[in-house]
Design an enzyme around this catalytic site. Structure first.
Site, PDB file in Angstrom:
ATOM      1  N   SER A   1     -57.340  52.696  68.596  1.00 33.66           N
ATOM      2  CA  SER A   1     -55.864  53.474  69.451  1.00 33.66           C
ATOM      3  C   SER A   1     -56.088  54.840  70.341  1.00 33.66           C
ATOM      4  O   SER A   1     -57.054  55.568  70.789  1.00 33.66           O
ATOM      5  CB  SER A   1     -55.308  54.702  68.116  1.00 33.66           C
ATOM      6  OG  SER A   1     -54.314  54.770  68.136  1.00 33.66           O
TER       7      SER A   1
ATOM      8  N   TYR B   1     -56.915  59.907  59.372  1.00 31.24           N
ATOM      9  CA  TYR B   1     -56.881  58.014  60.634  1.00 31.24           C
ATOM     10  C   TYR B   1     -57.240  57.902  61.516  1.00 31.24           C
ATOM     11  O   TYR B   1     -58.143  57.002  62.089  1.00 31.24           O
ATOM     12  CB  TYR B   1     -55.201  57.879  60.902  1.00 31.24           C
ATOM     13  CG  TYR B   1     -55.361  56.879  61.509  1.00 31.24           C
ATOM     14  CD1 TYR B   1     -55.695  55.408  61.382  1.00 31.24           C
ATOM     15  CD2 TYR B   1     -54.524  56.688  62.761  1.00 31.24           C
ATOM     16  CE1 TYR B   1     -55.067  54.149  61.806  1.00 31.24           C
ATOM     17  CE2 TYR B   1     -54.165  55.434  63.784  1.00 31.24           C
ATOM     18  CZ  TYR B   1     -54.454  54.271  63.527  1.00 31.24           C
ATOM     19  OH  TYR B   1     -54.172  53.451  64.459  1.00 31.24           O
TER      20      TYR B   1
ATOM     21  N   LYS C   1     -61.007  55.477  63.396  1.00 31.68           N
ATOM     22  CA  LYS C   1     -61.210  54.461  64.412  1.00 31.68           C
ATOM     23  C   LYS C   1     -62.219  55.240  65.676  1.00 31.68           C
ATOM     24  O   LYS C   1     -63.328  54.616  66.039  1.00 31.68           O
ATOM     25  CB  LYS C   1     -59.932  55.029  65.221  1.00 31.68           C
ATOM     26  CG  LYS C   1     -58.264  53.890  64.346  1.00 31.68           C
ATOM     27  CD  LYS C   1     -58.776  52.707  65.016  1.00 31.68           C
ATOM     28  CE  LYS C   1     -57.489  52.617  63.924  1.00 31.68           C
ATOM     29  NZ  LYS C   1     -57.803  51.203  64.000  1.00 31.68           N
TER      30      LYS C   1
HETATM   31  P1  NAD Z   1     -50.304  46.723  60.477  1.00 31.07           P
HETATM   32  O1  NAD Z   1     -50.226  47.649  59.451  1.00 31.07           O
HETATM   33  O2  NAD Z   1     -48.845  45.770  60.258  1.00 31.07           O
HETATM   34  O3  NAD Z   1     -51.740  45.364  60.065  1.00 31.07           O
HETATM   35  C1  NAD Z   1     -52.735  45.387  59.711  1.00 31.07           C
HETATM   36  C2  NAD Z   1     -52.780  44.755  58.297  1.00 31.07           C
HETATM   37  O4  NAD Z   1     -54.769  44.545  58.226  1.00 31.07           O
HETATM   38  C3  NAD Z   1     -51.922  44.341  57.326  1.00 31.07           C
HETATM   39  O5  NAD Z   1     -51.153  42.851  57.768  1.00 31.07           O
HETATM   40  C4  NAD Z   1     -52.557  44.532  56.463  1.00 31.07           C
HETATM   41  O6  NAD Z   1     -52.253  43.830  54.800  1.00 31.07           O
HETATM   42  C5  NAD Z   1     -53.918  44.591  57.020  1.00 31.07           C
HETATM   43  N1  NAD Z   1     -55.268  44.668  56.310  1.00 31.07           N
HETATM   44  C6  NAD Z   1     -55.443  46.782  55.494  1.00 31.07           C
HETATM   45  N2  NAD Z   1     -56.898  46.558  55.367  1.00 31.07           N
HETATM   46  C7  NAD Z   1     -57.367  45.315  55.028  1.00 31.07           C
HETATM   47  C8  NAD Z   1     -58.910  45.071  54.427  1.00 31.07           C
HETATM   48  N3  NAD Z   1     -59.532  46.018  53.720  1.00 31.07           N
HETATM   49  N4  NAD Z   1     -58.633  43.777  54.008  1.00 31.07           N
HETATM   50  C9  NAD Z   1     -57.874  42.431  54.786  1.00 31.07           C
HETATM   51  N5  NAD Z   1     -56.543  43.353  55.669  1.00 31.07           N
HETATM   52  C10 NAD Z   1     -56.679  44.040  55.593  1.00 31.07           C
HETATM   53  O7  NAD Z   1     -50.828  47.726  61.270  1.00 31.07           O
HETATM   54  P2  NAD Z   1     -50.436  47.156  62.539  1.00 31.07           P
HETATM   55  O8  NAD Z   1     -50.029  47.651  63.424  1.00 31.07           O
HETATM   56  O9  NAD Z   1     -50.422  45.794  63.463  1.00 31.07           O
HETATM   57  O10 NAD Z   1     -51.940  47.486  63.202  1.00 31.07           O
HETATM   58  C11 NAD Z   1     -53.192  46.934  63.584  1.00 31.07           C
HETATM   59  C12 NAD Z   1     -53.791  47.511  63.976  1.00 31.07           C
HETATM   60  O11 NAD Z   1     -54.331  48.712  64.884  1.00 31.07           O
HETATM   61  C13 NAD Z   1     -54.408  48.293  63.057  1.00 31.07           C
HETATM   62  O12 NAD Z   1     -56.396  48.894  63.075  1.00 31.07           O
HETATM   63  C14 NAD Z   1     -54.375  49.680  63.495  1.00 31.07           C
HETATM   64  O13 NAD Z   1     -54.841  50.902  63.009  1.00 31.07           O
HETATM   65  C15 NAD Z   1     -54.328  49.562  64.761  1.00 31.07           C
HETATM   66  N6  NAD Z   1     -53.536  50.222  66.559  1.00 31.07           N
HETATM   67  C16 NAD Z   1     -51.727  50.346  65.328  1.00 31.07           C
HETATM   68  C17 NAD Z   1     -51.113  50.965  66.382  1.00 31.07           C
HETATM   69  C18 NAD Z   1     -49.900  51.393  66.174  1.00 31.07           C
HETATM   70  O14 NAD Z   1     -48.810  51.728  66.749  1.00 31.07           O
HETATM   71  N7  NAD Z   1     -49.815  49.667  65.012  1.00 31.07           N
HETATM   72  C19 NAD Z   1     -51.734  51.855  67.449  1.00 31.07           C
HETATM   73  C20 NAD Z   1     -53.193  51.861  67.812  1.00 31.07           C
HETATM   74  C21 NAD Z   1     -53.881  50.687  66.629  1.00 31.07           C
HETATM   75  C1  WQD Z   2     -43.379  58.519  69.086  1.00 30.82           C
HETATM   76  C2  WQD Z   2     -42.662  59.765  69.788  1.00 30.82           C
HETATM   77  C3  WQD Z   2     -42.538  61.589  68.386  1.00 30.82           C
HETATM   78  C4  WQD Z   2     -39.372  59.636  64.879  1.00 30.82           C
HETATM   79  C5  WQD Z   2     -48.165  57.172  66.678  1.00 30.82           C
HETATM   80  C6  WQD Z   2     -49.600  57.314  66.370  1.00 30.82           C
HETATM   81  C7  WQD Z   2     -50.509  56.980  67.092  1.00 30.82           C
HETATM   82  C8  WQD Z   2     -50.486  55.181  67.120  1.00 30.82           C
HETATM   83  C9  WQD Z   2     -49.161  55.289  67.413  1.00 30.82           C
HETATM   84  C10 WQD Z   2     -52.049  54.204  65.605  1.00 30.82           C
HETATM   85  C11 WQD Z   2     -43.576  61.063  69.593  1.00 30.82           C
HETATM   86  C12 WQD Z   2     -41.189  61.126  68.633  1.00 30.82           C
HETATM   87  C13 WQD Z   2     -40.645  59.539  66.334  1.00 30.82           C
HETATM   88  C14 WQD Z   2     -38.683  60.106  65.106  1.00 30.82           C
HETATM   89  C15 WQD Z   2     -39.050  61.138  67.140  1.00 30.82           C
HETATM   90  N1  WQD Z   2     -51.159  54.256  65.836  1.00 30.82           N
HETATM   91  N2  WQD Z   2     -40.206  60.722  66.674  1.00 30.82           N
HETATM   92  N3  WQD Z   2     -38.103  60.449  65.581  1.00 30.82           N
HETATM   93  O1  WQD Z   2     -47.251  59.535  67.078  1.00 30.82           O
HETATM   94  O2  WQD Z   2     -46.664  59.232  69.163  1.00 30.82           O
HETATM   95  O3  WQD Z   2     -48.098  57.738  67.526  1.00 30.82           O
HETATM   96  O4  WQD Z   2     -48.155  55.605  66.397  1.00 30.82           O
HETATM   97  O5  WQD Z   2     -52.887  53.756  66.534  1.00 30.82           O
HETATM   98  O6  WQD Z   2     -51.950  57.454  66.026  1.00 30.82           O
HETATM   99  O7  WQD Z   2     -49.850  58.817  65.747  1.00 30.82           O
HETATM  100  O8  WQD Z   2     -45.781  57.771  67.514  1.00 30.82           O
HETATM  101  O9  WQD Z   2     -44.021  56.338  67.228  1.00 30.82           O
HETATM  102  O10 WQD Z   2     -45.157  57.860  65.331  1.00 30.82           O
HETATM  103  O11 WQD Z   2     -44.013  58.038  68.203  1.00 30.82           O
HETATM  104  O12 WQD Z   2     -38.767  61.732  67.724  1.00 30.82           O
HETATM  105  O13 WQD Z   2     -38.373  60.078  63.560  1.00 30.82           O
HETATM  106  O14 WQD Z   2     -41.465  59.429  69.391  1.00 30.82           O
HETATM  107  O15 WQD Z   2     -42.645  62.888  67.684  1.00 30.82           O
HETATM  108  O16 WQD Z   2     -43.138  62.004  69.951  1.00 30.82           O
HETATM  109  P1  WQD Z   2     -47.091  58.627  68.325  1.00 30.82           P
HETATM  110  P2  WQD Z   2     -44.375  57.744  66.521  1.00 30.82           P
END
Ligand code: NAD
Ligand code: WQD
Length: 339
Positions: free
Chosen positions: A125, A150, A154
């Site tokens: 991330s 979190y 990562k």
């Molecule tokens: P999500 O929660 O929709 O998907 C994650 C999945 O992992 C879920 O289906 C959950 O049930 C499963 N899971 C969690 N722990 C588990 C375990 N111990 N064993 C088996 N399954 C398990 O999240 P997402 O948005 O699809 O994210 C996927 C990956 O990408 C995550 O690792 C997240 O940290 C990373 N990521 C997400 C974002 C984002 O903004 N969505 C941004 C950067 C990184």
């Molecule tokens: C985006 C922008 C908020 C909600 C997060 C995690 C990051 C990654 C992606 C996993 C920001 C603004 C949000 C609201 C708002 N996840 N906002 N009103 O914070 O960039 O990143 O998700 O790895 O680790 O921190 O994403 O979607 O929460 O916010 O104004 O009700 O929207 O302030 O500027 P963020 P976000």
């Protein structure tokens, strides 16, 4: 490479990636404990793809159960999405995040050793960059100093993978640092539906649009940006999903360790995203500008040249595409995967 173990494959990004894998001739095997996703996703995947992916409902932390998966399937590569991702929850329950996220990654690496699986793609991330010193962010910028447990998990997993690659000559590891995924598959059959009140911007917008929530608060209107709201790099989840197929192709060239930012390379403000959503869907979003949210950085966007140069991947969909697809998903599924 044919058989791909997809941990977290019923989740938001995982399910979209499974679609891309099947489209590209791969055979995904999903492992998910459904702690943050629904079994209904499998029906939707079958409708989109015409085949039902193999599925195991187990935790990646459960090594014995995972061993069974490796026994029953000749895995060529792993895409490791499984993990907990709520920044706020991780501040309250850090140990849960460390044991689930870091713990499950350790189990996977141990089983890779045991079953001689050499290839892994990991969901990292942008959060690993902490408070970035300059924009846009390049992969060689410093990591660590994350602003939440979190983010720390990562970072820890990245270190673990880097050491694994160093000590395993045959290992091929792709660390993908996602920026802000939004959007949904254009069919409207799969998408993002967080439990409870969404923390992330796009699901909050779509839930205001569908009437579940009343009003979006824009967190901060006084940042030093073009309209005072924060800048992020929003990437369509289908572009992100395609990035994983490119990463698998890259691993086939046996590169050892590779690290890529996956974003669009363009920053969009919160207000720009709200207005793009309004335009794309011809509707008004009820919003007000409120106080800043603790821990937010003013801007965060990627330089994605490395992924293009080395894998040939770049994001092709627009913010408007993502706004249209997010709304298509939300309006067809006002309660997510629940009836
Ligand atoms: P999500 O929660 O929709 O998907 C994650 C999945 O992992 C879920 O289906 C959950 O049930 C499963 N899971 C969690 N722990 C588990 C375990 N111990 N064993 C088996 N399954 C398990 O999240 P997402 O948005 O699809 O994210 C996927 C990956 O990408 C995550 O690792 C997240 O940290 C990373 N990521 C997400 C974002 C984002 O903004 N969505 C941004 C950067 C990184
Ligand atoms: C985006 C922008 C908020 C909600 C997060 C995690 C990051 C990654 C992606 C996993 C920001 C603004 C949000 C609201 C708002 N996840 N906002 N009103 O914070 O960039 O990143 O998700 O790895 O680790 O921190 O994403 O979607 O929460 O916010 O104004 O009700 O929207 O302030 O500027 P963020 P976000």
């Amino acid at each position: 490479m044919g058989k791909i173990l997809v941990t977290g494959g019923t989740g938001y990004i995982g399910s979209h990636t499974v679609v891309e894998l099947i489209k590209n001739g791969y055979d995904p095997v999903i492992v998910d404990n459904l702690c943050n996703s629904k079994i209904e996703v499998l029906n939707r995947l079958e409708t989109i793809c015409g085949v039902r992916p193999k599925f195991y409902q187990i935790s990646v932390q459960d090594k014995e159960a995972m061993r069974q998966v490796f026994e029953e399937n000749e895995i060529d590569a792993i895409i490791h999405f499984a993990g907990l991702k709520s920044v706020g929850e991780s501040v309250l329950y850090p140990e849960k995040y460390y044991s689930n996220n870091v713990g499950s990654s350790k189990v996977l690496l141990e089983l890779m050793d045991e079953y001689r699986v050499h290839n892994i793609v990991f969901s990292s991330s942008a959060t690993v960059y902490g408070v970035p010193e300059r924009m846009p962010i390049v992969e060689s910028d410093p990591i660590g100093n994350c602003s939440s447990p979190y983010g720390d998990t990562k970072y820890q997993i990245e270190l673990l993978l880097m050491d694994y690659a160093k000590t395993h000559e045959d290992a091929n590891v792709a660390i993908l640092r996602y920026f802000n995924p939004i959007g949904a598959h254009p069919s409207g059959l799969i998408g993002e539906y967080p439990t409870g009140i969404p923390n992330n911007l796009m699901p909050y917008i779509t839930q205001v649009a569908v009437g579940t929530l009343e009003c979006l608060t824009v967190f901060g209107g006084d940042y030093d940006t073009r309209d005072g709201s924060c800048i992020r790099d929003y990437i369509h989840v289908c572009d992100l999903a395609e990035g994983h197929v490119y990463a698998l192709h890259k691993l086939e060239t046996k590169p050892g360790l590779v690290i890529y930012n996956l974003g669009t390379g363009r920053g969009t403000t919160v207000l720009e995203l709200v207005h793009a959503f309004e335009e794309a869907n011809n509707m008004k979003i009820n919003y007000k500008v409120g106080a800043r949210r603790d821990g937010d950085v003013p801007e965060n966007y990627a330089n994605c040249d490395k992924a293009y140069k080395e894998m040939g991947w770049k994001a092709t969909r627009t913010i408007k595409d993502a706004c249209r697809d997010s709304w298509n998903w939300q309006s067809k599924n006002p309660h997510g995967y629940d009836k």
